[in-house]
Each structure stands twice: as structure tokens, then as C-alpha cells.
Design a protein around this motif. Structure first.
Motif, PDB file in Angstrom:
ATOM      1  N   PHE A   1       0.813  -1.110   0.024  1.00 49.97           N
ATOM      2  CA  PHE A   1       0.079   0.019   0.068  1.00 49.97           C
ATOM      3  C   PHE A   1       0.943   1.221   0.060  1.00 49.97           C
ATOM      4  O   PHE A   1       1.828   1.400   0.797  1.00 49.97           O
ATOM      5  CB  PHE A   1      -1.041  -0.261   1.136  1.00 49.97           C
ATOM      6  CG  PHE A   1      -1.953  -1.013   1.265  1.00 49.97           C
ATOM      7  CD1 PHE A   1      -3.034  -0.780   0.002  1.00 49.97           C
ATOM      8  CD2 PHE A   1      -2.034  -1.955   1.978  1.00 49.97           C
ATOM      9  CE1 PHE A   1      -4.181  -1.766  -0.026  1.00 49.97           C
ATOM     10  CE2 PHE A   1      -2.921  -2.904   1.913  1.00 49.97           C
ATOM     11  CZ  PHE A   1      -4.000  -2.674   0.959  1.00 49.97           C
ATOM     12  N   GLU A   2       0.437   1.975  -0.743  1.00 50.97           N
ATOM     13  CA  GLU A   2       1.116   3.559  -0.870  1.00 50.97           C
ATOM     14  C   GLU A   2       0.477   4.427   0.160  1.00 50.97           C
ATOM     15  O   GLU A   2      -0.762   4.482   0.316  1.00 50.97           O
ATOM     16  CB  GLU A   2       1.042   4.047  -2.415  1.00 50.97           C
ATOM     17  CG  GLU A   2       1.699   3.277  -3.290  1.00 50.97           C
ATOM     18  CD  GLU A   2       1.613   3.908  -4.449  1.00 50.97           C
ATOM     19  OE1 GLU A   2       1.113   4.991  -4.550  1.00 50.97           O
ATOM     20  OE2 GLU A   2       2.346   3.530  -5.553  1.00 50.97           O
ATOM     21  N   ILE A   3       1.365   5.227   0.727  1.00 50.76           N
ATOM     22  CA  ILE A   3       0.855   6.173   1.826  1.00 50.76           C
ATOM     23  C   ILE A   3       0.398   7.333   1.022  1.00 50.76           C
ATOM     24  O   ILE A   3       1.419   7.958   0.317  1.00 50.76           O
ATOM     25  CB  ILE A   3       2.124   6.614   2.800  1.00 50.76           C
ATOM     26  CG1 ILE A   3       2.484   5.270   3.594  1.00 50.76           C
ATOM     27  CG2 ILE A   3       1.760   8.037   3.721  1.00 50.76           C
ATOM     28  CD1 ILE A   3       3.524   5.868   4.541  1.00 50.76           C
ATOM     29  N   VAL A   4      -0.856   7.737   1.256  1.00 47.57           N
ATOM     30  CA  VAL A   4      -1.590   8.893   0.605  1.00 47.57           C
ATOM     31  C   VAL A   4      -1.674   9.990   1.459  1.00 47.57           C
ATOM     32  O   VAL A   4      -1.360  11.118   1.014  1.00 47.57           O
ATOM     33  CB  VAL A   4      -2.799   8.109   0.065  1.00 47.57           C
ATOM     34  CG1 VAL A   4      -3.598   9.462  -0.543  1.00 47.57           C
ATOM     35  CG2 VAL A   4      -2.924   7.136  -0.635  1.00 47.57           C
ATOM     36  N   HIS A   5      -1.913   9.724   2.607  1.00 47.45           N
ATOM     37  CA  HIS A   5      -1.920  11.102   3.545  1.00 47.45           C
ATOM     38  C   HIS A   5      -0.972  10.848   4.877  1.00 47.45           C
ATOM     39  O   HIS A   5      -1.344  10.101   5.932  1.00 47.45           O
ATOM     40  CB  HIS A   5      -3.310  11.165   4.192  1.00 47.45           C
ATOM     41  CG  HIS A   5      -4.291  11.511   3.254  1.00 47.45           C
ATOM     42  ND1 HIS A   5      -4.570  12.580   2.392  1.00 47.45           N
ATOM     43  CD2 HIS A   5      -5.321  10.602   2.566  1.00 47.45           C
ATOM     44  CE1 HIS A   5      -5.401  12.365   1.497  1.00 47.45           C
ATOM     45  NE2 HIS A   5      -5.964  11.109   1.642  1.00 47.45           N
ATOM     46  N   PRO A   6       0.170  11.082   4.498  1.00 49.29           N
ATOM     47  CA  PRO A   6       1.264  10.931   5.890  1.00 49.29           C
ATOM     48  C   PRO A   6       0.888  11.625   7.014  1.00 49.29           C
ATOM     49  O   PRO A   6       1.128  11.543   8.338  1.00 49.29           O
ATOM     50  CB  PRO A   6       2.569  11.153   5.066  1.00 49.29           C
ATOM     51  CG  PRO A   6       2.250  12.216   4.142  1.00 49.29           C
ATOM     52  CD  PRO A   6       0.770  11.747   3.512  1.00 49.29           C
ATOM     53  N   ASP A   7       0.341  12.862   6.745  1.00 51.82           N
ATOM     54  CA  ASP A   7       0.118  13.708   8.115  1.00 51.82           C
ATOM     55  C   ASP A   7      -1.369  13.745   8.346  1.00 51.82           C
ATOM     56  O   ASP A   7      -2.041  14.737   7.960  1.00 51.82           O
ATOM     57  CB  ASP A   7       0.595  15.267   7.938  1.00 51.82           C
ATOM     58  CG  ASP A   7       2.067  15.306   7.450  1.00 51.82           C
ATOM     59  OD1 ASP A   7       2.722  14.750   8.170  1.00 51.82           O
ATOM     60  OD2 ASP A   7       2.363  16.263   6.643  1.00 51.82           O
ATOM     61  N   CYS A   8      -1.948  12.897   8.821  1.00 53.84           N
ATOM     62  CA  CYS A   8      -3.280  12.397   9.075  1.00 53.84           C
ATOM     63  C   CYS A   8      -3.490  12.157  10.691  1.00 53.84           C
ATOM     64  O   CYS A   8      -2.697  11.512  11.181  1.00 53.84           O
ATOM     65  CB  CYS A   8      -3.857  11.409   8.181  1.00 53.84           C
ATOM     66  SG  CYS A   8      -3.586   9.856   8.362  1.00 53.84           S
ATOM     67  N   SER A   9      -4.860  12.245  10.788  1.00 56.62           N
ATOM     68  CA  SER A   9      -5.116  11.845  12.107  1.00 56.62           C
ATOM     69  C   SER A   9      -6.416  10.983  12.059  1.00 56.62           C
ATOM     70  O   SER A   9      -7.594  11.333  11.407  1.00 56.62           O
ATOM     71  CB  SER A   9      -5.198  12.938  13.114  1.00 56.62           C
ATOM     72  OG  SER A   9      -5.787  12.668  14.280  1.00 56.62           O
ATOM     73  N   GLY A  10      -6.743  10.116  13.064  1.00 52.98           N
ATOM     74  CA  GLY A  10      -7.988   9.674  13.265  1.00 52.98           C
ATOM     75  C   GLY A  10      -8.661   9.821  14.681  1.00 52.98           C
ATOM     76  O   GLY A  10      -8.005   9.771  15.642  1.00 52.98           O
ATOM     77  N   ILE A  11     -10.026   9.830  14.863  1.00 47.24           N
ATOM     78  CA  ILE A  11     -10.795  10.139  15.553  1.00 47.24           C
ATOM     79  C   ILE A  11     -12.003   9.507  15.883  1.00 47.24           C
ATOM     80  O   ILE A  11     -12.647   9.221  14.948  1.00 47.24           O
ATOM     81  CB  ILE A  11     -11.123  11.741  15.547  1.00 47.24           C
ATOM     82  CG1 ILE A  11     -10.172  12.706  15.698  1.00 47.24           C
ATOM     83  CG2 ILE A  11     -12.009  12.206  16.812  1.00 47.24           C
ATOM     84  CD1 ILE A  11     -10.656  14.259  15.594  1.00 47.24           C
ATOM     85  N   ASP A  12     -12.013   8.878  17.100  1.00 46.15           N
ATOM     86  CA  ASP A  12     -13.153   7.846  17.355  1.00 46.15           C
ATOM     87  C   ASP A  12     -14.000   8.883  18.112  1.00 46.15           C
ATOM     88  O   ASP A  12     -13.919   9.473  19.407  1.00 46.15           O
ATOM     89  CB  ASP A  12     -12.799   6.921  18.267  1.00 46.15           C
ATOM     90  CG  ASP A  12     -13.990   5.887  18.537  1.00 46.15           C
ATOM     91  OD1 ASP A  12     -14.563   5.261  17.723  1.00 46.15           O
ATOM     92  OD2 ASP A  12     -14.102   5.678  19.713  1.00 46.15           O
ATOM     93  N   VAL A  13     -15.295   9.426  17.769  1.00 45.29           N
ATOM     94  CA  VAL A  13     -16.086  10.245  18.120  1.00 45.29           C
ATOM     95  C   VAL A  13     -16.994   9.746  19.248  1.00 45.29           C
ATOM     96  O   VAL A  13     -17.453   8.528  19.032  1.00 45.29           O
ATOM     97  CB  VAL A  13     -17.068  10.948  17.063  1.00 45.29           C
ATOM     98  CG1 VAL A  13     -17.866  11.946  17.545  1.00 45.29           C
ATOM     99  CG2 VAL A  13     -15.873  11.689  16.241  1.00 45.29           C
ATOM    100  N   GLY A  14     -17.196  10.248  20.230  1.00 41.65           N
ATOM    101  CA  GLY A  14     -18.274   9.593  21.428  1.00 41.65           C
ATOM    102  C   GLY A  14     -19.191  10.869  21.686  1.00 41.65           C
ATOM    103  O   GLY A  14     -18.908  12.020  21.644  1.00 41.65           O
TER     104      GLY A  14
END
Length: 443
Positions: free
Chosen positions: A9-22
Motif C-alpha cells: 500500500f502506498e501512503i496517501v496521507h502521511p500527516d493524518c489523524s483518526g478520531i473516534d467520536v463519542g
């Protein structure tokens, strides 16, 4: 032994974040190489949302992915979007883990990992000003739905008192009906005096209306009628306030077309006078750039819903097929091994699609190309499929009008009959070729 040509897999978004919303807390994950504590917890208070945005900015995050969890994502989305982050609102079905392990920490890390490799796509969300208009239109729809419930309860109270008013007039909340109901609530019981409120446009005569107003007048049912009538009036006032707020929101939107022509058909809408409909028609034409009400079966209320749910910019959809798929009006593609899969497709709740389906239901009696197409569909498929297919046809027309800026041109019944005749002729020619024959046009 590992394959030499194994793809990665190629890295598309190196500067990204994931948020689990609650509902009470958000879990945020960033690249573990950027800090020693890559997963942090933030509460849903506004100061913590601002701290969350500051921390993502200090981590040089450019892209943020979050699940669409209820309405809890909206405040966080607005804060991050205002700070300049590229926010992706993703479907929870796309972030479901295959391992079965689930926790808030693992979820945010998994969302970040999927976003890093470009495996998530963001949901369609119109511009912020359109979202403001959308909230007002949805609020008005809720009030209209609540008012319809009060009308049903008023009718129930009348039926329990054996007042057969609904059998002699078409609408108990019309001019005549409301006058009679208000007089009943104020204490009038004489059927002849109540029938005197009859409007000249009512088909039933005064004697018939008086006969329908003989009842038992029980106190508990009169009490229910009084309360439901008061609730109806209160909701009518709130609907008017919603219309004023919608008009103000439309005035704040950018204008795409200054020159607006009068509608080519009569526009009918409950809770609105003809002048209010004309003002709303001009405002919608200016912000959309085209007249959506020129399409048969699409009225002013449907055009308002489409304008609030879609906006004038459909550039997020590369083609009409993508647009119809987002609406949930595209033909199903649940096929494996050349055979349709059993079961139903996932249910998609889309207010724009619901408005188009409601508009398609009125195409049966419409004397236009769309009406003829809908009647032809009803002859070869069931009603629900025909309505969905006609809504799909309307969606393609709307996409072409908004993307190309071209007005709708009515083809007419003659064009449909000619197209149908050509289709039948081609079918006969195919059958003749299979039988080794040739069609010859009669002299």
C-alpha cells in the motif's frame, strides 16, 4: 517464500489523524513517530475541542478522519473545519475492524491507519451556508409533520363525538373547518349556527354541513379538541417563523443568476400564499442558477429541499452515476458469481432522494415526457420500482442542470411516443433477423 513482485500500500496521507467520536469523549490518534503519546483523550467541552485542534496543529496534521456518530461529530467537525483542517466524515461501515477487537483506542488508531493509505472516502457535505439553510428546512419539515399529527388527533376527537365534518369538507383545517372548530371550542353547539360559517367554495350545502355537526359533545373529547387546536395554531406560528428564517438564510447565500423568469406552471404549496411562493421561487433561482421547478412534478417545496440538501455545487460527484448512487436511486449492484445476492441492500436515508420519490409519485397524471415515461414503467414493473426509476430520471436531470447550468426543456408526449415507436421497431427488426426474415415497410 515471499513474492518478489508483491505490491504494498502506498501512503496517501502521511500527516493524518483518526478520531473516534463519542458523546462524552473523543479519542484521537496521530502518527506514533511524531510523539511518545500518539493517542490522547479529549472531552466534548468546547475548551477541550479547541485544545484538540491545537494539539493536531502542533503535530503538523493536515487531514483528519472521523466517524459519523449520531450528531456528536458536528461541533468537532465545525471547530476543525474552521481551523483549516481537511476533515473527512466517513461511514462507520468502512471503518469496521475485521479482527473483532474493539476499543476506543484501537478504533482511532485503525481509522488513522486506513486514512493513511487512502482507504477512506469522505461523505458529501455542502458548504457551511447551505448547511445552515438545511437545518432550517429540516426544522420546518419537523414542524409540518408535528402539525399533521395534531390534525389527526383533532379528527379523532371529532369522530369520537360523531361529528362527521371531515366527510362533507375536504380539509378540516381550511377556512370553513377552522371557523367551525374555533366556534365549537368557544362553546357553540347549534349545528345551524356552525354551518353558517360555510365558505362559498365548499361543494356541500349548508344543510348537509349542519347534519354532520350533530354529536354527543362529550367533555373529555371537547377538551382534547381544544388542546389540539391550540397546538395546531402554535405550530402554524412556528412554521411561519421558520419560513422567515429560511428567507433570511436564502438572502445571505451568493447569487448565481440575477435574471429570473416567472415560473412556467402554477406553484401550489400549503402554508404559503402566492406572493410568498413567488418570492421563494425567485430566491431559489438566484442561488441555484437554474429553475428546478421547470421540471414536471417538482414543486416549490421539493425545490427548496433539494437546494438545502445539495446546494448549487455538485462538483464532488464526477458523474450522474455517482450522484444517483449517493442518493440511493441507482440500480442495485449486489452481484456475485454473475447472480444477484440474496437479501436487501443497505437502507439509505437520504432526504433529497425522498423528496424526488415524492415528486415521482405525482408523475402518473402528468402530461409531460416524464409523466409518459412513468406510466410506461408502471405497465412493466411494480409501483415502488417505477417510482424509484422515475426519481432516478429526475436526479439525472437535476445533475445535468446544476453542472451545466442549462435550463430544462420539455420534450412533450409526442417525443416519448416517437421514442417508444422507434424502440418497438428495433425490437421487431431483431426478432425478424432471428427468424431469417426482413421487415418491409408498407406502401
Amino acid at each position: 517464500m515471499a513474492r518478489k513482485n508483491q505490491k504494498r500500500f502506498e501512503i496517501v496521507h502521511p500527516d493524518c489523524s483518526g478520531i473516534d467520536v463519542g458523546g462524552s469523549e473523543h479519542w484521537v490518534a496521530v502518527d506514533p513517530e511524531k510523539c511518545d503519546d500518539p493517542v490522547r483523550q479529549f472531552s466534548t467541552f468546547t475548551d477541550d475541542l479547541i485544545a484538540l485542534a491545537d494539539w493536531l496543529g502542533s503535530m503538523d496534521v493536515k487531514v483528519v478522519a472521523m466517524e459519523a456518530t449520531g450528531v456528536y461529530w458536528i461541533p468537532l467537525f465545525e471547530v476543525l473545519d474552521a481551523r483549516g483542517f481537511e476533515v473527512y466524515l466517513v461511514n462507520s461501515r468502512a471503518t469496521r475492524q475485521t479482527s473483532g477487537r474493539k476499543s476506543d483506542v484501537l478504533d482511532c488508531q485503525w481509522i488513522r491507519q486506513l486514512m493513511t493509505y487512502g482507504l477512506l472516502s469522505g461523505a458529501f457535505r455542502p458548504a457551511d451556508q447551505i448547511c445552515s439553510l438545511r437545518s432550517l428546512v429540516r426544522q420546518r419539515t419537523n414542524k409540518v409533520r408535528d402539525q399533521a399529527k395534531t390534525i389527526n388527533r383533532m379528527q379523532k376527537a371529532l369522530t369520537q363525538m360523531n361529528i362527521q365534518l371531515a366527510n362533507v369538507i375536504s380539509d378540516i383545517t381550511g377556512v370553513t373547518g377552522l371557523k367551525i372548530l374555533r366556534a365549537i371550542v368557544q362553546g357553540e353547539r347549534d349545528p345551524e349556527k356552525l354551518a353558517a360559517f360555510r365558505d362559498g367554495r365548499i361543494k356541500a350545502d349548508r344543510a348537509t354541513i349542519a347534519r354532520s355537526l350533530h354529536g354527543n359533545w362529550r367533555a373529555e373529547h371537547l377538551h382534547a379538541l381544544d388542546q389540539e387546536l391550540a397546538c395546531h395554531d402554535f405550530l402554524e406560528k412556528q412554521i411561519g417563523e421558520c419560513d422567515q428564517a429560511i428567507a433570511q438564510a436564502l438572502a445571505r447565500l451568493p447569487v448565481l443568476e440575477e435574471k429570473v423568469e416567472a415560473p412556467g406552471k402554477s406553484l401550489r404549496s400549503p402554508h404559503r400564499t402566492s406572493d410568498e411562493q413567488s418570492v421563494l421561487h425567485r430566491a431559489l433561482n438566484k442561488i441555484m442558477g437554474v429553475d428546478l421547478t421547470a421540471i414536471p412534478t417538482i414543486g416549490i417545496d421539493t425545490a427548496l429541499v433539494l437546494a438545502s440538501e445539495l446546494g448549487p455545487d455538485l462538483s464532488r460527484f464526477p458523474s450522474a452515476q455517482h450522484f444517483c448512487s449517493w442518493l440511493g436511486l441507482a440500480p442495485p449492484t449486489r452481484i456475485s458469481g454473475g447472480k444477484p445476492l440474496p437479501g436487501k441492500a443497505p437502507k439509505i436515508i437520504n432526504r433529497a432522494a425522498q423528496a424526488l420519490k415524492q415528486a415521482a409519485t405525482s408523475a402518473r397524471q402528468d402530461k409531460s415526457f416524464i409523466g409518459a415515461s412513468h406510466r410506461a414503467r408502471l405497465t412493466r414493473m411494480d409501483t415502488s420500482c417505477a417510482i424509484k426509476a422515475t426519481a432516478h430520471q429526475l436526479a439525472r436531470l437535476i445533475y445535468a442542470m446544476l453542472t451545466k447550468g442549462q435550463p430544462y426543456v420539455e420534450k412533450g408526449l409526442e417525443a416519448f411516443e416517437e421514442k417508444s415507436r422507434d424502440r418497438q421497431l428495433r425490437a421487431l427488426e431483431r426478432k425478424a433477423r432471428k427468424l431469417g426474415m426482413q421487415l418491409v415497410k408498407a406502401a
